[in-house]
Design a protein around this motif. Structure first.
Motif, mmCIF file in Angstrom:
data_model
loop_
_atom_site.group_PDB
_atom_site.id
_atom_site.type_symbol
_atom_site.label_atom_id
_atom_site.label_comp_id
_atom_site.label_asym_id
_atom_site.label_seq_id
_atom_site.Cartn_x
_atom_site.Cartn_y
_atom_site.Cartn_z
ATOM 1 N N GLN A 32 21.118 36.374 10.832
ATOM 2 C CA GLN A 32 21.394 35.652 9.596
ATOM 3 C C GLN A 32 22.739 34.928 9.687
ATOM 4 O O GLN A 32 22.902 33.841 9.135
ATOM 5 N N GLN A 33 23.673 35.510 10.400
ATOM 6 C CA GLN A 33 24.975 34.868 10.571
ATOM 7 C C GLN A 33 24.840 33.547 11.332
ATOM 8 O O GLN A 33 25.499 32.560 10.988
ATOM 9 N N SER A 34 23.971 33.527 12.346
ATOM 10 C CA SER A 34 23.751 32.292 13.103
ATOM 11 C C SER A 34 23.161 31.205 12.208
ATOM 12 O O SER A 34 23.522 30.031 12.310
ATOM 13 N N VAL A 35 22.242 31.612 11.337
ATOM 14 C CA VAL A 35 21.641 30.656 10.409
ATOM 15 C C VAL A 35 22.697 30.137 9.443
ATOM 16 O O VAL A 35 22.770 28.931 9.149
ATOM 17 N N SER A 36 23.537 31.035 8.945
ATOM 18 C CA SER A 36 24.599 30.635 8.030
ATOM 19 C C SER A 36 25.562 29.659 8.692
ATOM 20 O O SER A 36 25.963 28.648 8.099
ATOM 21 N N ASN A 37 25.919 29.940 9.947
ATOM 22 C CA ASN A 37 26.816 29.037 10.680
ATOM 23 C C ASN A 37 26.175 27.673 10.887
ATOM 24 O O ASN A 37 26.828 26.627 10.753
ATOM 25 N N ALA A 38 24.885 27.680 11.212
ATOM 26 C CA ALA A 38 24.181 26.424 11.424
ATOM 27 C C ALA A 38 24.137 25.600 10.147
ATOM 28 O O ALA A 38 24.364 24.380 10.165
ATOM 29 N N ALA A 39 23.855 26.251 9.027
ATOM 30 C CA ALA A 39 23.801 25.549 7.739
ATOM 31 C C ALA A 39 25.166 24.962 7.388
ATOM 32 O O ALA A 39 25.262 23.839 6.879
ATOM 33 N N ARG A 40 26.213 25.715 7.690
ATOM 34 C CA ARG A 40 27.558 25.218 7.407
ATOM 35 C C ARG A 40 27.879 23.989 8.263
ATOM 36 O O ARG A 40 28.480 23.019 7.786
ATOM 37 N N GLN A 41 27.465 23.996 9.513
ATOM 38 C CA GLN A 41 27.716 22.864 10.400
ATOM 39 C C GLN A 41 26.926 21.629 9.983
ATOM 40 O O GLN A 41 27.353 20.492 10.225
ATOM 41 N N LEU A 42 25.793 21.837 9.337
ATOM 42 C CA LEU A 42 24.987 20.703 8.858
ATOM 43 C C LEU A 42 25.574 20.076 7.593
ATOM 44 O O LEU A 42 25.165 18.989 7.197
ATOM 45 N N GLY A 43 26.493 20.767 6.968
ATOM 46 C CA GLY A 43 27.237 20.205 5.843
ATOM 47 C C GLY A 43 26.368 19.780 4.683
ATOM 48 O O GLY A 43 25.464 20.511 4.252
ATOM 49 N N ASP A 44 26.617 18.558 4.184
ATOM 50 C CA ASP A 44 25.916 18.100 2.985
ATOM 51 C C ASP A 44 24.474 17.693 3.246
ATOM 52 O O ASP A 44 23.773 17.244 2.336
ATOM 53 N N LEU A 45 24.009 17.857 4.495
ATOM 54 C CA LEU A 45 22.596 17.614 4.780
ATOM 55 C C LEU A 45 21.729 18.760 4.263
ATOM 56 O O LEU A 45 20.516 18.617 4.143
ATOM 57 N N VAL A 46 22.387 19.895 3.959
ATOM 58 C CA VAL A 46 21.684 21.087 3.472
ATOM 59 C C VAL A 46 22.080 21.360 2.033
ATOM 60 O O VAL A 46 23.258 21.294 1.674
ATOM 61 N N ALA A 47 21.090 21.661 1.214
ATOM 62 C CA ALA A 47 21.333 22.021 -0.184
ATOM 63 C C ALA A 47 20.998 23.496 -0.378
ATOM 64 O O ALA A 47 20.062 24.014 0.230
ATOM 65 N N ASP A 48 21.799 24.184 -1.234
ATOM 66 C CA ASP A 48 21.553 25.587 -1.548
ATOM 67 C C ASP A 48 21.678 25.761 -3.056
ATOM 68 O O ASP A 48 22.780 25.824 -3.603
ATOM 69 N N ALA A 49 20.524 25.828 -3.722
ATOM 70 C CA ALA A 49 20.504 25.945 -5.184
ATOM 71 C C ALA A 49 20.379 27.394 -5.630
ATOM 72 O O ALA A 49 20.143 27.661 -6.805
ATOM 73 N N GLY A 50 20.504 28.338 -4.695
ATOM 74 C CA GLY A 50 20.405 29.743 -5.039
ATOM 75 C C GLY A 50 19.083 30.365 -4.641
ATOM 76 O O GLY A 50 19.012 31.550 -4.345
ATOM 77 N N SER A 51 18.031 29.570 -4.620
ATOM 78 C CA SER A 51 16.707 30.080 -4.254
ATOM 79 C C SER A 51 16.455 29.981 -2.753
ATOM 80 O O SER A 51 15.399 30.391 -2.267
ATOM 81 N N GLY A 52 17.422 29.405 -2.029
ATOM 82 C CA GLY A 52 17.258 29.249 -0.598
ATOM 83 C C GLY A 52 17.799 27.907 -0.130
ATOM 84 O O GLY A 52 18.255 27.081 -0.926
ATOM 85 N N LEU A 53 17.751 27.701 1.181
ATOM 86 C CA LEU A 53 18.229 26.444 1.765
ATOM 87 C C LEU A 53 17.112 25.414 1.798
ATOM 88 O O LEU A 53 15.942 25.737 2.010
ATOM 89 N N SER A 54 17.483 24.155 1.619
ATOM 90 C CA SER A 54 16.528 23.062 1.719
ATOM 91 C C SER A 54 17.267 21.820 2.208
ATOM 92 O O SER A 54 18.502 21.770 2.201
ATOM 93 N N ALA A 55 16.530 20.823 2.639
ATOM 94 C CA ALA A 55 17.138 19.561 3.061
ATOM 95 C C ALA A 55 17.546 18.778 1.823
ATOM 96 O O ALA A 55 16.737 18.563 0.923
ATOM 97 N N ALA A 56 18.823 18.376 1.782
ATOM 98 C CA ALA A 56 19.286 17.566 0.651
ATOM 99 C C ALA A 56 18.543 16.243 0.614
ATOM 100 O O ALA A 56 18.230 15.720 -0.459
ATOM 101 N N ASN A 57 18.243 15.710 1.783
ATOM 102 C CA ASN A 57 17.458 14.481 1.906
ATOM 103 C C ASN A 57 16.800 14.524 3.283
ATOM 104 O O ASN A 57 17.476 14.454 4.307
ATOM 105 N N LYS A 58 15.495 14.667 3.312
ATOM 106 C CA LYS A 58 14.803 14.859 4.586
ATOM 107 C C LYS A 58 14.936 13.649 5.509
ATOM 108 O O LYS A 58 15.028 13.802 6.736
ATOM 109 N N ALA A 59 14.963 12.454 4.952
ATOM 110 C CA ALA A 59 15.090 11.263 5.785
ATOM 111 C C ALA A 59 16.428 11.270 6.523
ATOM 112 O O ALA A 59 16.501 10.982 7.730
ATOM 113 N N ARG A 60 17.503 11.625 5.811
ATOM 114 C CA ARG A 60 18.831 11.681 6.430
ATOM 115 C C ARG A 60 18.909 12.808 7.457
ATOM 116 O O ARG A 60 19.484 12.649 8.537
#
Length: 327
Positions: free
Chosen positions: A150-178
Motif C-alpha cells: 500500500q505504501q508503494s501505491v501511496s508513493n505512486a499516487a503522490r508522484q502523479l500529483g494532480d493527475l490523481v483525485a482522492d475524494a475519500g472513496s478511493g483514487l481516481s483519474a482527475a482527467n483520464k485524457a490527461r
C-alpha cells in the motif's frame, strides 16, 4: 545496459526455445549442441568481479550466460577454457562450453540510452489502474491487484500529483485524457527480449495459433497490438501479431519460421514489466473462451509504437474506449 541478447544470438545463428524455468533458455548452437542457460542482466564489461558476484549467489540448475558489451582478456580466456559461458557485443561472439561462435566484424552501432534509475513499473501500473477503472479504487485494492504494498501505491499516487483525485472513496483519474497522455509519454514500453516469426497465414489466425501453442507450453500468452485492438475497438485490419509470454517459446514446428523483427508477421515478447498479467484481468476478452488480452492501455501503447501509417487512427479508437465519452 541496453544489449539486445536475442538479436545477438540470432545473428550468430543460435536457436532459442523455452527452458525448464521461467528465466532459463534452451540454446541450440550452430553445430546443434543444446545448452540450458540463464541470461544474466547485461553489463558494460564482463570482469572477474562481475562473474564472482553472480556465481556466488546462484542456485539455478541452468548455467549462467554472462552478457556484456565487452569482456576483459582474462575472462575471455577463462570462458574459452570452459569455466563459464559468455555473450559479447563487441566483438560479437558466444563462448558456449568452451566453443567460440563469432560473427562478422562490423562497426558498432551507437548504443541506445535508457533513463537511469530503476524502472517505475508500480507507478506506471497505478496509472493504468486508474485509466482502466470506471470507479474510484481504494489503495489496498490497488496494492492487492498489483501484488505490491500500500505504501508503494501511496508513493505512486503522490508522484502523479494532480493527475490523481482522492475524494475519500478511493483514487481516481482527475482527467483520464490527461493521465493517458502523461502515461504514454513516460512509459518506456514493456521492454524485454522480442522474437520475430513469419507465417503465410492471416494475421489473426496465426496470432491465435501462436497463443494456443503458448498456452500448451504454460507460457501464459497475452495478445496485444493489432489483433487485440481489433477485438477491443474494431477499426484497423491487423497487419502484425504481438503476444506477450512469460518465457521464450519455439514456434518453429507450428507453421512459423524465425524472422528479423522488421520482416516478422508475429512478435513474441518476454516483458520486463511485471504488471502485465496483473492488469490483464482489467480488460476482459469480448469473446468467451478466447485467449487473454493485454490490458487496453498496453494495447494502446503497442499500437501507437508500431509506427504504421494508420496506427494513430487505430489508437484513437482505443483512446475513446479507455477515457470514455465523458472525458
Amino acid at each position: 545496459m541496453e544489449v539486445d541478447v536475442v538479436a545477438l544470438l540470432r545473428e550468430l545463428d543460435v536457436a532459442i526455445s523455452e527452458g525448464t524455468t521461467d528465466r532459463s533458455w534452451l540454446l541450440r548452437s550452430p553445430t546443434g549442441e543444446p545448452v540450458l542457460v540463464e541470461p544474466i542482466l547485461p553489463v558494460d564489461r564482463i570482469t572477474s568481479h562481475a562473474v564472482r558476484n553472480i556465481s556466488s549467489h546462484r542456485r539455478s540448475p541452468a548455467s549462467p550466460l554472462f552478457v556484456g558489451r565487452t569482456i576483459t582478456p582474462n575472462m575471455l580466456e577463462q570462458a574459452k577454457a570452459g569455466n563459464f559461458d559468455v555473450l559479447t557485443e563487441r566483438p560479437l561472439q558466444l563462448v558456449l562450453r568452451g566453443s567460440v561462435y563469432a560473427g562478422e566484424e562490423t562497426a558498432p552501432a551507437p548504443a541506445r540510452r535508457r533513463p537511469s534509475g530503476r524502472a517505475a513499473w508500480v507507478r506506471w501500473a497505478v496509472g493504468r489502474c486508474l485509466l482502466l477503472s470506471s470507479e474510484p479504487l481504494r489503495q489496498p485494492a490497488i496494492a492487492e491487484l498489483l501484488g505490491t504494498s500500500q505504501q508503494s501505491v501511496s508513493n505512486a499516487a503522490r508522484q502523479l500529483g494532480d493527475l490523481v483525485a482522492d475524494a475519500g472513496s478511493g483514487l481516481s483519474a482527475a482527467n483520464k485524457a490527461r493521465l493517458l497522455e502523461h502515461w504514454v509519454e513516460e512509459y518506456p514500453g514493456s521492454s524485454g527480449p522480442e522474437f520475430g516469426w513469419y507465417s503465410l497465414d492471416p494475421i489473426v489466425e496465426q496470432t491465435l495459433q501462436a497463443a494456443k501453442v503458448a498456452e500448451l507450453l504454460d507460457a501464459r500468452p497475452l495478445i496485444s497490438g493489432d489483433v487485440a485492438a481489433d477485438r477491443l475497438a474494431p477499426w484497423k485490419l491487423p497487419s502484425r501479431g504481438r503476444i506477450y509470454v512469460n518465457s521464450p517459446i519455439d514456434l518453429g514446428g507450428d507453421g512459423f519460421v524465425p524472422a528479423p523483427a522488421d520482416e516478422a508477421t508475429l512478435i513474441t515478447c518476454v516483458p520486463r514489466d511485471p504488471t502485465l498479467w496483473r492488469l490483464a484481468q482489467a480488460t476482459p476478452c469480448p469473446e468467451s473462451g478466447a485467449p487473454a488480452l493485454a490490458d487496453a492501455a498496453i494495447v494502446y501503447w503497442d499500437v501507437l509504437a508500431s509506427g504504421e501509417i494508420d496506427s494513430v487512427e487505430a489508437a484513437g479508437h482505443l483512446k475513446e474506449l479507455i477515457i470514455g465519452s465523458k472525458q
